[in-house]
Design an enzyme around this catalytic site. Structure first.
Site, mmCIF file in Angstrom:
data_model
loop_
_atom_site.group_PDB
_atom_site.id
_atom_site.type_symbol
_atom_site.label_atom_id
_atom_site.label_comp_id
_atom_site.label_asym_id
_atom_site.label_seq_id
_atom_site.Cartn_x
_atom_site.Cartn_y
_atom_site.Cartn_z
ATOM 1 N N ALA A 186 -42.712 -158.794 8.183
ATOM 2 C CA ALA A 186 -43.980 -158.684 8.898
ATOM 3 C C ALA A 186 -43.852 -157.978 10.234
ATOM 4 O O ALA A 186 -44.847 -157.496 10.777
ATOM 5 C CB ALA A 186 -44.584 -160.072 9.099
ATOM 6 N N GLY A 212 -39.062 -153.331 9.099
ATOM 7 C CA GLY A 212 -38.531 -153.030 7.783
ATOM 8 C C GLY A 212 -37.117 -152.533 7.931
ATOM 9 O O GLY A 212 -36.719 -152.037 8.984
ATOM 10 N N HIS A 235 -41.313 -160.842 -3.762
ATOM 11 C CA HIS A 235 -41.695 -161.632 -2.598
ATOM 12 C C HIS A 235 -40.399 -161.943 -1.866
ATOM 13 O O HIS A 235 -39.473 -162.513 -2.455
ATOM 14 C CB HIS A 235 -42.401 -162.916 -3.021
ATOM 15 C CG HIS A 235 -42.864 -163.743 -1.861
ATOM 16 N ND1 HIS A 235 -43.191 -165.072 -1.986
ATOM 17 C CD2 HIS A 235 -43.020 -163.440 -0.549
ATOM 18 C CE1 HIS A 235 -43.550 -165.553 -0.799
ATOM 19 N NE2 HIS A 235 -43.442 -164.579 0.076
ATOM 20 N N ASP A 236 -40.318 -161.581 -0.593
ATOM 21 C CA ASP A 236 -39.041 -161.688 0.110
ATOM 22 C C ASP A 236 -38.482 -163.101 0.087
ATOM 23 O O ASP A 236 -37.257 -163.301 0.063
ATOM 24 C CB ASP A 236 -39.138 -161.154 1.539
ATOM 25 C CG ASP A 236 -40.293 -161.722 2.349
ATOM 26 O OD1 ASP A 236 -40.933 -162.692 1.912
ATOM 27 O OD2 ASP A 236 -40.565 -161.167 3.441
ATOM 28 N N THR A 237 -39.354 -164.109 0.047
ATOM 29 C CA THR A 237 -38.846 -165.479 -0.012
ATOM 30 C C THR A 237 -38.187 -165.765 -1.361
ATOM 31 O O THR A 237 -37.207 -166.514 -1.434
ATOM 32 C CB THR A 237 -39.970 -166.492 0.252
ATOM 33 O OG1 THR A 237 -40.620 -166.147 1.472
ATOM 34 C CG2 THR A 237 -39.421 -167.898 0.370
#
Length: 500
Positions: free
Chosen positions: A16, A19, A245-247
């Site tokens: 967020a 990058g 999804h990065d998580t």
């Protein structure tokens, strides 16, 4: 047979606030080897135009191309594969020609205010949770789509791509919807791992906008000729779907040795919970605001979203704008000297969601609860970190109670794993040992899924984690101090939450 020399894999990891592109060298020979290097980092600065907060998606894509060029130069060859992970819920709309219909709207934009209540008048929160298992967040993709109803862009759209799938489309020309990220839309049934047509039909969502689902490890195309020319890479270079999804990628890189662990994936958000084999869809789980997001290898990420280090990031941004910038390392040292649990707030309070003026909002929250008001940057920082530790404790205790799964260790991964004070406070608050690291969990999970898809490594998620444990050196924090003080603070926050 796995190659004898480590192969390079490029991980595009968009957060967020920034990058980066990382290169991971992986070998499955012998005990296996794994090494990660950051080759390019670039800012992610949202832009407000005509009252709407947008992502500057073309700037981010330019950063991705620069990063892939750097990856090739660093590795001395083209990567064996490219994988992409980003934040969740947001999307871009494409017209019939495949052109983007405007910059994607930022999840912190106010357009979704009141949308959940409107949806609730059609489909009750209980029914929505039973169907999708997703916690209430005002910016879930479902509410973004109901907010966009009637807009010119949505009317002209023929395809909707979530952010990592949009980047992959520009790189390859092929479309798909990766499942772990799709599960954050509030339109996926976590039991069937397919679209919930009952929810979409009830709320007027056109599921034909979404590209076909694909999972971590599935092929996602090859870099287009113009991308190869722009980056200096030599094709063919495959793109592999990862836990986009990065998580999902971060949790895949938790170096746990069994299943009795909790995790806190820390960054702008803290995502705290457990890894389960099946979703928990009870009404008690819904009232506790837990989410059932899908993970790598058929797992369920049973977790609560917590406001996270966003609170401290926004404080730092405000102090800099006011001409009083703070060095984070010094600030954390000073915060460690501030008496603990003097001031604390509910880190899940929606009052902290929007950007701007965070120090004053934290002070206001302390005034409302009648507690001491932190004044200096060090006092505010200690308030934030104590509050996050309390939120981690609450989420992990609730997850165990609601799922029936007990844990004996908390793994802290992501950027917050470098924050010694936060890790120590989390161990004290939870009364459990904290294992901190890896900080680059999302990129590592991304790389490992690519390497397995390429046949460089093999095995289950547990075997991938064994490779992580063999090649990483996480730090361990044992709980210390007075547990009764944390118990009292948690009780005060629970009482305040009940009064809101």
């Amino acid at each position: 047979m796995p190659p004898t020399e480590p192969l390079p894999f490029a991980a595009v990891d968009l957060g967020a606030s920034s990058g980066r592109v990382m290169v991971g060298w992986v070998s499955g020979r012998g005990a296996g080897t794994l090494r990660l290097e950051e080759v390019h980092r670039f800012p992610n600065r949202p832009v407000r135009t005509a009252g709407t907060l947008h992502w500057d998606i073309l700037s981010l894509y330019g950063g991705v191309l620069d990063g892939l060029r750097a990856a090739g130069a660093t590795a001395g060859r083209s990567p064996a594969s490219v994988g992409i992970d980003t934040w969740a819920v947001d999307y871009g709309l494409l017209d019939a020609s495949g052109a983007l219909l405007g910059n994607p709207v930022h999840y912190r934009d106010s357009r979704t205010e009141g949308e959940a209540a409107k949806a609730g008048a059609v489909l009750s929160p209980s029914a929505l949770y039973r169907a999708t298992g997703l916690q209430y967040l005002p910016f879930n993709t479902l509410f973004q789509l109901t907010a966009a109803r009637g807009s010119a862009a949505l009317a002209a759209a023929r395809r909707l791509l979530l952010i990592p799938d949009l980047i992959a489309y520009w790189l390859t020309g092929e479309v798909g919807t990766e499942l772990t990220n799709a599960s954050t839309t509030q339109l996926i049934d976590p039991r069937t791992r397919e679209w919930s047509r009952s929810v979409a039909d009830a709320l007027g969502i056109d599921l034909t906008l979404f590209a076909p689902l694909r999972g971590p490890g599935d092929p996602a195309g090859r870099l287009l000729p113009d991308v190869l020319a722009e980056t200096g890479l030599t094709g063919p270079v495959p793109v592999t779907a990862v836990g986009s999804h990065d998580t999902a990628s971060a949790v895949a890189a938790v170096p746990a040795s069994g299943d009795r662990f909790a995790y806190v994936a820390t960054g702008t958000w803290s995502l705290a919970g457990l890894e389960l084999a099946a979703p928990v869809l009870t009404d008690e789980s819904r009232r506790a605001n837990f989410t059932n997001e899908l993970g790598v290898d058929g797992t369920v990420r049973y977790l609560r979203n917590i406001m996270g280090l966003w609170l401290l990031q926004e404080c730092l941004r405000t102090w800099e704008a006011e001409g009083a910038p703070q060095r984070l390392d010094r600030l954390l040292r000073e915060a460690a000297e501030v008496p603990g649990l003097r001031s604390f707030v509910d880190a899940d309070d929606p009052a902290f969601l929007a950007p701007g003026g965070m120090p004053d909002r934290i002070r206001d929250a302390c005034r409302r609860t009648g507690g001491p008001v932190p004044e200096s940057p060090a006092e505010i920082t200690r308030c934030v970190l104590d509050s996050l530790a309390l939120a981690h404790r609450r989420a992990i205790q609730d997850a165990q109670r609601l799922s029936g799964r007990a844990v004996d260790t908390v793994h802290v991964v992501g950027g917050g794993a470098r924050n010694e004070l936060l890790c120590r406070l989390t161990a004290d608050a939870c009364g459990l040992p904290v294992v901190a690291g890896p900080a680059e969990a999302a990129a590592l999970g991304n790389v490992l899924v690519q390497a397995r898809a390429a046949g460089v490594v093999r095995g289950t998620l547990a075997e991938l984690r064994a490779l992580l444990r063999a090649t990483l050196e996480p730090r361990r924090y044992e709980p210390t101090g007075d547990r009764a003080r944390w118990d009292r603070a948690a009780e005060l926050l629970a009482g305040e939450d009940a009064r809101r």
